[in-house]
Design a protein around this motif. Structure first.
Motif, PDB file in Angstrom:
ATOM      1  N   TYR A   1      -7.608  -2.619   2.402  1.00 40.34           N
ATOM      2  CA  TYR A   1      -7.808  -1.159   2.430  1.00 40.34           C
ATOM      3  C   TYR A   1      -7.133  -0.729   4.510  1.00 40.34           C
ATOM      4  O   TYR A   1      -6.686   0.559   3.668  1.00 40.34           O
ATOM      5  CB  TYR A   1      -9.567  -1.079   2.938  1.00 40.34           C
ATOM      6  CG  TYR A   1      -9.688   0.106   2.732  1.00 40.34           C
ATOM      7  CD1 TYR A   1      -9.896   1.075   2.158  1.00 40.34           C
ATOM      8  CD2 TYR A   1      -9.798   0.763   3.793  1.00 40.34           C
ATOM      9  CE1 TYR A   1      -9.968   2.569   2.402  1.00 40.34           C
ATOM     10  CE2 TYR A   1     -10.648   2.410   4.621  1.00 40.34           C
ATOM     11  CZ  TYR A   1     -10.508   2.837   3.576  1.00 40.34           C
ATOM     12  OH  TYR A   1     -10.897   4.511   3.887  1.00 40.34           O
TER      13      TYR A   1
ATOM     14  N   GLU B   1       2.030   6.199  -5.237  1.00 33.55           N
ATOM     15  CA  GLU B   1       1.458   4.615  -5.121  1.00 33.55           C
ATOM     16  C   GLU B   1       0.633   4.637  -4.422  1.00 33.55           C
ATOM     17  O   GLU B   1      -0.720   3.864  -5.254  1.00 33.55           O
ATOM     18  CB  GLU B   1       2.970   3.966  -5.596  1.00 33.55           C
ATOM     19  CG  GLU B   1       4.103   3.827  -6.988  1.00 33.55           C
ATOM     20  CD  GLU B   1       4.864   2.844  -6.563  1.00 33.55           C
ATOM     21  OE1 GLU B   1       5.029   2.846  -5.762  1.00 33.55           O
ATOM     22  OE2 GLU B   1       5.890   3.252  -8.202  1.00 33.55           O
ATOM     23  N   THR B   2       0.939   4.848  -3.382  1.00 32.46           N
ATOM     24  CA  THR B   2      -0.127   4.045  -2.624  1.00 32.46           C
ATOM     25  C   THR B   2      -1.682   4.497  -2.369  1.00 32.46           C
ATOM     26  O   THR B   2      -2.528   3.706  -1.990  1.00 32.46           O
ATOM     27  CB  THR B   2       0.184   4.509  -0.822  1.00 32.46           C
ATOM     28  OG1 THR B   2       1.810   4.082  -1.076  1.00 32.46           O
ATOM     29  CG2 THR B   2      -0.178   3.326  -0.067  1.00 32.46           C
TER      30      THR B   2
ATOM     31  N   LEU C   1      -2.870   5.947  -4.724  1.00 26.91           N
ATOM     32  CA  LEU C   1      -3.281   4.727  -6.783  1.00 26.91           C
ATOM     33  C   LEU C   1      -4.180   3.697  -5.968  1.00 26.91           C
ATOM     34  O   LEU C   1      -4.732   3.068  -6.798  1.00 26.91           O
ATOM     35  CB  LEU C   1      -1.959   4.781  -7.542  1.00 26.91           C
ATOM     36  CG  LEU C   1      -2.789   4.266  -9.251  1.00 26.91           C
ATOM     37  CD1 LEU C   1      -4.174   5.364  -9.239  1.00 26.91           C
ATOM     38  CD2 LEU C   1      -1.831   4.526  -9.856  1.00 26.91           C
ATOM     39  N   ALA C   2      -3.206   2.783  -5.345  1.00 28.61           N
ATOM     40  CA  ALA C   2      -3.941   1.735  -5.123  1.00 28.61           C
ATOM     41  C   ALA C   2      -4.607   1.525  -3.956  1.00 28.61           C
ATOM     42  O   ALA C   2      -5.678   0.509  -4.455  1.00 28.61           O
ATOM     43  CB  ALA C   2      -2.236   0.438  -4.605  1.00 28.61           C
TER      44      ALA C   2
ATOM     45  N   GLU D   1      -6.852   3.918  -4.514  1.00 27.88           N
ATOM     46  CA  GLU D   1      -7.851   4.678  -4.908  1.00 27.88           C
ATOM     47  C   GLU D   1      -8.616   3.322  -5.264  1.00 27.88           C
ATOM     48  O   GLU D   1     -10.228   2.928  -5.947  1.00 27.88           O
ATOM     49  CB  GLU D   1      -7.589   5.069  -5.883  1.00 27.88           C
ATOM     50  CG  GLU D   1      -8.816   6.065  -6.595  1.00 27.88           C
ATOM     51  CD  GLU D   1      -8.399   7.386  -7.804  1.00 27.88           C
ATOM     52  OE1 GLU D   1      -9.323   7.723  -8.882  1.00 27.88           O
ATOM     53  OE2 GLU D   1      -7.687   7.753  -7.328  1.00 27.88           O
ATOM     54  N   ARG D   2      -7.931   2.367  -6.040  1.00 30.26           N
ATOM     55  CA  ARG D   2      -8.295   1.184  -6.987  1.00 30.26           C
ATOM     56  C   ARG D   2      -9.209   0.375  -6.124  1.00 30.26           C
ATOM     57  O   ARG D   2     -10.106   0.097  -7.313  1.00 30.26           O
ATOM     58  CB  ARG D   2      -6.887   0.078  -7.518  1.00 30.26           C
ATOM     59  CG  ARG D   2      -5.971   0.738  -9.482  1.00 30.26           C
ATOM     60  CD  ARG D   2      -5.391   0.667  -9.474  1.00 30.26           C
ATOM     61  NE  ARG D   2      -4.819   0.990 -10.633  1.00 30.26           N
ATOM     62  CZ  ARG D   2      -3.443   1.054 -11.006  1.00 30.26           C
ATOM     63  NH1 ARG D   2      -2.400  -0.096 -10.638  1.00 30.26           N
ATOM     64  NH2 ARG D   2      -2.403   1.265 -12.082  1.00 30.26           N
ATOM     65  N   LEU D   3      -8.812   0.448  -5.634  1.00 33.06           N
ATOM     66  CA  LEU D   3      -8.962  -0.952  -4.270  1.00 33.06           C
ATOM     67  C   LEU D   3     -10.264  -0.940  -3.589  1.00 33.06           C
ATOM     68  O   LEU D   3     -11.558  -1.110  -4.317  1.00 33.06           O
ATOM     69  CB  LEU D   3      -8.521  -0.878  -2.956  1.00 33.06           C
ATOM     70  CG  LEU D   3      -9.008  -1.750  -2.109  1.00 33.06           C
ATOM     71  CD1 LEU D   3      -8.904  -3.131  -2.241  1.00 33.06           C
ATOM     72  CD2 LEU D   3      -8.650  -2.238  -0.554  1.00 33.06           C
ATOM     73  N   GLN D   4     -10.696   0.687  -3.757  1.00 29.31           N
ATOM     74  CA  GLN D   4     -12.451   1.059  -3.646  1.00 29.31           C
ATOM     75  C   GLN D   4     -12.956   2.035  -4.744  1.00 29.31           C
ATOM     76  O   GLN D   4     -14.552   1.574  -4.702  1.00 29.31           O
ATOM     77  CB  GLN D   4     -11.903   2.865  -2.851  1.00 29.31           C
ATOM     78  CG  GLN D   4     -11.200   2.879  -1.076  1.00 29.31           C
ATOM     79  CD  GLN D   4     -10.697   4.405  -1.167  1.00 29.31           C
ATOM     80  OE1 GLN D   4     -10.798   5.474  -2.481  1.00 29.31           O
ATOM     81  NE2 GLN D   4     -10.946   4.605   0.376  1.00 29.31           N
ATOM     82  N   HIS D   5     -12.929   1.653  -6.129  1.00 28.61           N
ATOM     83  CA  HIS D   5     -13.875   1.662  -7.131  1.00 28.61           C
ATOM     84  C   HIS D   5     -13.354  -0.297  -7.727  1.00 28.61           C
ATOM     85  O   HIS D   5     -14.315  -0.412  -8.670  1.00 28.61           O
ATOM     86  CB  HIS D   5     -12.662   2.367  -8.021  1.00 28.61           C
ATOM     87  CG  HIS D   5     -12.828   3.195  -8.115  1.00 28.61           C
ATOM     88  ND1 HIS D   5     -13.046   4.657  -6.738  1.00 28.61           N
ATOM     89  CD2 HIS D   5     -13.703   4.887  -8.201  1.00 28.61           C
ATOM     90  CE1 HIS D   5     -13.332   5.785  -6.023  1.00 28.61           C
ATOM     91  NE2 HIS D   5     -13.715   6.213  -7.880  1.00 28.61           N
ATOM     92  N   SER D   6     -12.841  -0.667  -6.726  1.00 28.19           N
ATOM     93  CA  SER D   6     -12.763  -2.436  -7.543  1.00 28.19           C
ATOM     94  C   SER D   6     -14.275  -2.995  -7.169  1.00 28.19           C
ATOM     95  O   SER D   6     -15.070  -2.390  -6.914  1.00 28.19           O
ATOM     96  CB  SER D   6     -12.096  -3.245  -7.117  1.00 28.19           C
ATOM     97  OG  SER D   6     -12.551  -3.454  -5.518  1.00 28.19           O
TER      98      SER D   6
END
Length: 196
Positions: free
Chosen positions: A3, A35-36, A38-39, A41-46
């Motif tokens: 993060y 791209e960064t 999006l990555a 956001e995906r990390l925060q919602h994992s």
């Protein structure tokens, strides 16, 4: 950690984008920034983001981890039981007067002075497939042509670890029991003097 890296990268890209010289360079930075983001956001919602016990759920459903816990408990219970019985027996013997008591104490306490790495090497010489234990069993006629692989896993390996641990820890337990047994008559004598 991931993060923090993504946030830092996003800040760097934003700075570079603001200081870009031409529109093509700016578009490249915008694409990289998207791209960064999006990555991030995906990390925060994992499922592993934030405070969660999901890693423990995953750990306690892993068969190899459950087996490792079972083996640890088995080694601990078997080892402690064996060590308590043998150490108390030896300590009771060593608190009584007999000829050669000092020599026998020295023999019992010898493993305590041997470094752990040396003890481990000794155990490999004993429990190897071409080791001393297989040779003794073969000479006694208790073993056929195929040697026993003591480190193959299962109960054989557990018993091997219990033996090695007992050999290394036993002198310390004997010392503790001897200290306790020799302190009992002293405390009984002191108590009788107080009462008298």
């Amino acid at each position: 950690r991931r993060y923090d890296i993504l946030v830092s990268t996003l800040a760097d890209i934003t700075y570079d984008m603001e200081h870009a010289h031409d529109s093509e360079e700016k578009r490249a930075y915008e694409h990289e920034r998207a791209e960064t983001a999006l990555a991030l956001e995906r990390l925060q919602h994992s499922p592993y983001a934030g405070l969660s016990l999901s890693n423990y759920r995953k750990l306690f459903t892993d068969r190899s981890f459950i087996k490792a816990i079972f083996n640890t408990i088995a080694i601990t219970l078997m080892g402690l039981s064996l060590q308590l019985v043998i150490a108390m027996s030896i300590a009771l013997s060593l608190t009584r007067p007999f000829h050669g008591k000092g020599f026998f104490r020295t023999i019992v306490l010898t493993p305590l002075g041997i470094p752990t790495i040396v003890s481990a090497t000794i155990m490999t010489y004993i429990f190897d497939t071409a080791g001393y234990l297989n040779e003794v069993l073969y000479q006694l006629g208790l073993l056929g042509e195929v040697p026993i692989d003591w480190a193959q896993g299962g109960w054989l390996s557990i018993c091997m670890v219990v033996f090695a641990d007992t050999w290394k820890v036993l002198p310390l337990m004997v010392l503790l029991f001897i200290a306790g047994l020799e302190a009992i008559p002293q405390s009984v004598h002191e108590a009788s003097q107080i009462d008298g």
